[in-house]
Design a protein around this motif. Structure first.
Motif, mmCIF file in Angstrom:
data_model
loop_
_atom_site.group_PDB
_atom_site.id
_atom_site.type_symbol
_atom_site.label_atom_id
_atom_site.label_comp_id
_atom_site.label_asym_id
_atom_site.label_seq_id
_atom_site.Cartn_x
_atom_site.Cartn_y
_atom_site.Cartn_z
ATOM 1 N N ALA A 1 1.094 8.688 -1.204
ATOM 2 C CA ALA A 1 -0.192 8.822 -0.477
ATOM 3 C C ALA A 1 -1.072 9.779 -1.051
ATOM 4 C CB ALA A 1 0.375 9.532 0.944
ATOM 5 N N GLN A 2 -2.390 9.253 -1.330
ATOM 6 C CA GLN A 2 -3.416 9.964 -1.379
ATOM 7 C C GLN A 2 -3.796 10.576 -0.359
ATOM 8 O OE1 GLN A 2 -5.669 7.923 -4.393
ATOM 9 N NE2 GLN A 2 -4.678 6.134 -3.092
ATOM 10 N N THR A 3 -4.001 12.066 -0.301
ATOM 11 C CA THR A 3 -4.249 12.620 0.782
ATOM 12 C C THR A 3 -4.875 14.144 0.519
ATOM 13 O OG1 THR A 3 -3.317 13.369 3.137
ATOM 14 C CG2 THR A 3 -1.734 13.646 1.026
ATOM 15 N N SER A 4 -4.750 14.889 1.383
ATOM 16 C CA SER A 4 -5.487 16.352 1.220
ATOM 17 C C SER A 4 -4.124 17.360 1.390
ATOM 18 C CB SER A 4 -6.514 16.684 2.377
ATOM 19 O OG SER A 4 -7.446 15.933 2.233
ATOM 20 N N GLU B 1 -6.270 -1.259 -7.712
ATOM 21 C CA GLU B 1 -6.175 -0.056 -8.240
ATOM 22 C C GLU B 1 -4.936 0.814 -8.448
ATOM 23 O OE1 GLU B 1 -9.041 2.852 -6.970
ATOM 24 O OE2 GLU B 1 -8.945 3.801 -9.130
ATOM 25 N N ALA C 1 -7.697 17.242 -3.112
ATOM 26 C CA ALA C 1 -7.343 15.593 -2.921
ATOM 27 C C ALA C 1 -6.302 15.572 -3.989
ATOM 28 C CB ALA C 1 -8.417 14.718 -3.127
ATOM 29 N N SER D 1 -1.713 16.839 6.483
ATOM 30 C CA SER D 1 -1.761 16.238 7.819
ATOM 31 C C SER D 1 -0.644 15.015 8.013
ATOM 32 C CB SER D 1 -3.018 15.745 8.159
ATOM 33 O OG SER D 1 -3.481 14.721 7.282
ATOM 34 N N LEU D 2 0.011 14.684 6.847
ATOM 35 C CA LEU D 2 0.861 13.431 7.067
ATOM 36 C C LEU D 2 2.217 14.175 7.470
ATOM 37 C CD1 LEU D 2 0.322 11.620 3.818
ATOM 38 C CD2 LEU D 2 -0.605 11.151 6.075
ATOM 39 N N ALA E 1 0.936 -1.429 0.002
ATOM 40 C CA ALA E 1 0.039 0.071 -0.064
ATOM 41 C C ALA E 1 0.938 1.219 -0.044
ATOM 42 C CB ALA E 1 -0.902 -0.100 1.128
ATOM 43 N N ASN E 2 0.403 2.128 -0.926
ATOM 44 C CA ASN E 2 1.094 3.572 -0.673
ATOM 45 C C ASN E 2 2.498 3.492 -1.079
ATOM 46 O OD1 ASN E 2 -1.437 5.267 0.081
ATOM 47 N ND2 ASN E 2 -1.149 4.050 1.969
ATOM 48 N N TRP F 1 0.438 2.591 -6.385
ATOM 49 C CA TRP F 1 -0.540 2.216 -5.968
ATOM 50 C C TRP F 1 -1.803 2.998 -5.388
ATOM 51 C CZ3 TRP F 1 -3.178 2.232 -1.161
ATOM 52 C CH2 TRP F 1 -3.808 1.111 -0.821
ATOM 53 N N LEU F 2 -2.872 2.809 -5.816
ATOM 54 C CA LEU F 2 -3.959 3.708 -5.488
ATOM 55 C C LEU F 2 -5.003 2.951 -4.588
ATOM 56 C CD1 LEU F 2 -5.406 5.404 -8.706
ATOM 57 C CD2 LEU F 2 -3.624 6.268 -7.120
ATOM 58 N N GLY F 3 -4.979 1.615 -4.564
ATOM 59 C CA GLY F 3 -5.801 0.811 -3.768
ATOM 60 C C GLY F 3 -5.483 -0.660 -3.919
#
Lengths: 111, 219
Positions: free
Chosen positions: B169-172, B101, B177, B155-156, B84-85, B96-98
């Protein structure tokens, strides 16, 4: 703000997630056989406990997967997050859930 | 999607083509007005660039199907990340998105060929290949203070100890996004953002980077 552990991405801020209501509500197998009261119960009525609550969350600013969270509604303490099983029940635990990792695929019949 | 309509292609002198991921005329990314007017500081410690001519494919397949994965990897010429990630770097980048995915970032024209290649290779499998080239913009943020600037809206923990090269990482970021990736060089990040958020994100980045000196370029 809650710190929610996504089963794939790890701990992330609550703002990355959206709430999906109570977990473990199975759609009746034969809706036609239900009375209006039973159907209304399935659609609208939730347990709303004070204390341990299993609920659905979606990591929509991240991997966009649904997963389950066990949270105390009185203290907001999150006990655990878990991968939903591909059968749709939220009782997934153990090796099957871990191997399938909530992809909706069962292992072994991949081809 | 990036596929130009026949009318537009004709006007721009690009012959219409039925292939997925037809390069958009002049590789436009929609940020031309921003990059044309923004001013770079003389000693920039945060470098913000937009990469032109990038193509993106979304790939979904059953990760437990070894055959499907191998078919995709043969076309890609590199392994797909299963952790993941993370992302893999070869001729392309595969993010890696999911759990089922991935996002493939490649040159715009190469993405179009890759898309057809993957579609053919995965024809018999439960899989999907979608060309998102026109929907995403790739930004690079580097420089000595890049991490400090990004941390203002993310926030990471971006310290290399937690977010090492090879991780994504998919994040804000701000209110957008994004897919954020730690590149090989320290304090260098790739950001893939939806095209419609890219102007907002660049303005947010300019604001976050201004105290450190922000430099802008089109790659």
């Amino acid at each position: 703000m809650l710190l929610i552990e996504c089963p794939w991405c790890g701990p992330r801020a609550e703002t990355e997630f959206s709430y999906g209501g109570e977990a473990g509500i199975a759609r009746p197998a034969d809706p036609d056989a239900l009375s209006d009261a039973e159907w209304a119960d399935y659609l609208f009525y939730r347990s709303n406990p004070k204390g341990a609550h299993r609920e659905l969350w979606n990591h929509d600013h991240g991997c966009r997967r649904w997963f389950g969270v066990e949270r105390d509604t009185a203290t907001y303490r999150i006990e655990r997050s878990y991968v939903l099983s591909h059968t749709g029940s939220d009782a997934a635990t153990g090796s099957d859930a871990a191997t399938n990792a909530g992809t909706g695929y069962s292992s072994g019949n991949g081809d | 999607m990036s596929e130009a309509s026949p009318a537009l292609s004709g006007k721009e002198g690009v012959p219409p083509s039925g292939k997925v991921g037809t390069p958009s005329p002049h590789g436009r990314h929609g940020l031309e007005p921003f990059f044309a007017t923004v001013e770079s500081a003389p000693d920039a410690r945060v470098a913000i660039s937009v990469r032109t001519g990038r193509g993106f494919l979304n790939l979904r397949l059953n990760p437990h199907s070894r055959k499907a994965r191998e078919a995709a990897e043969r076309i890609l010429g590199q392994p797909m990340p299963l952790a993941a990630n993370t992302f893999t770097v070869g001729k392309h980048r595969v993010y890696w998105l999911g759990p089922d995915e991935w996002l493939i970032a490649a040159g715009e024209e190469r993405a179009s060929d890759l898309g057809s290649g993957l579609t053919d290779a995965l024809a018999g499998f439960h899989a999907a290949v979608n060309d998102l080239s026109g929907g995403n913009v790739e930004l690079l943020v580097g420089g000595a203070h890049a991490r400090t600037a990004l941390a203002k809206g993310c926030s990471l923990d971006l310290h290399p100890r937690e977010f090492a090269p090879g991780q994504c990482a998919q994040t804000s970021l701000g209110r957008a996004a994004v897919l954020l990736a730690a590149d090989g060089e320290p304090s260098t990040y790739t950001i893939i953002v939806r095209r419609s958020f890219s102007d907002y994100l660049c303005r947010w980045l300019e604001n976050a980077a201004r105290p450190h000196g922000a430099g802008f370029s089109v790659l």
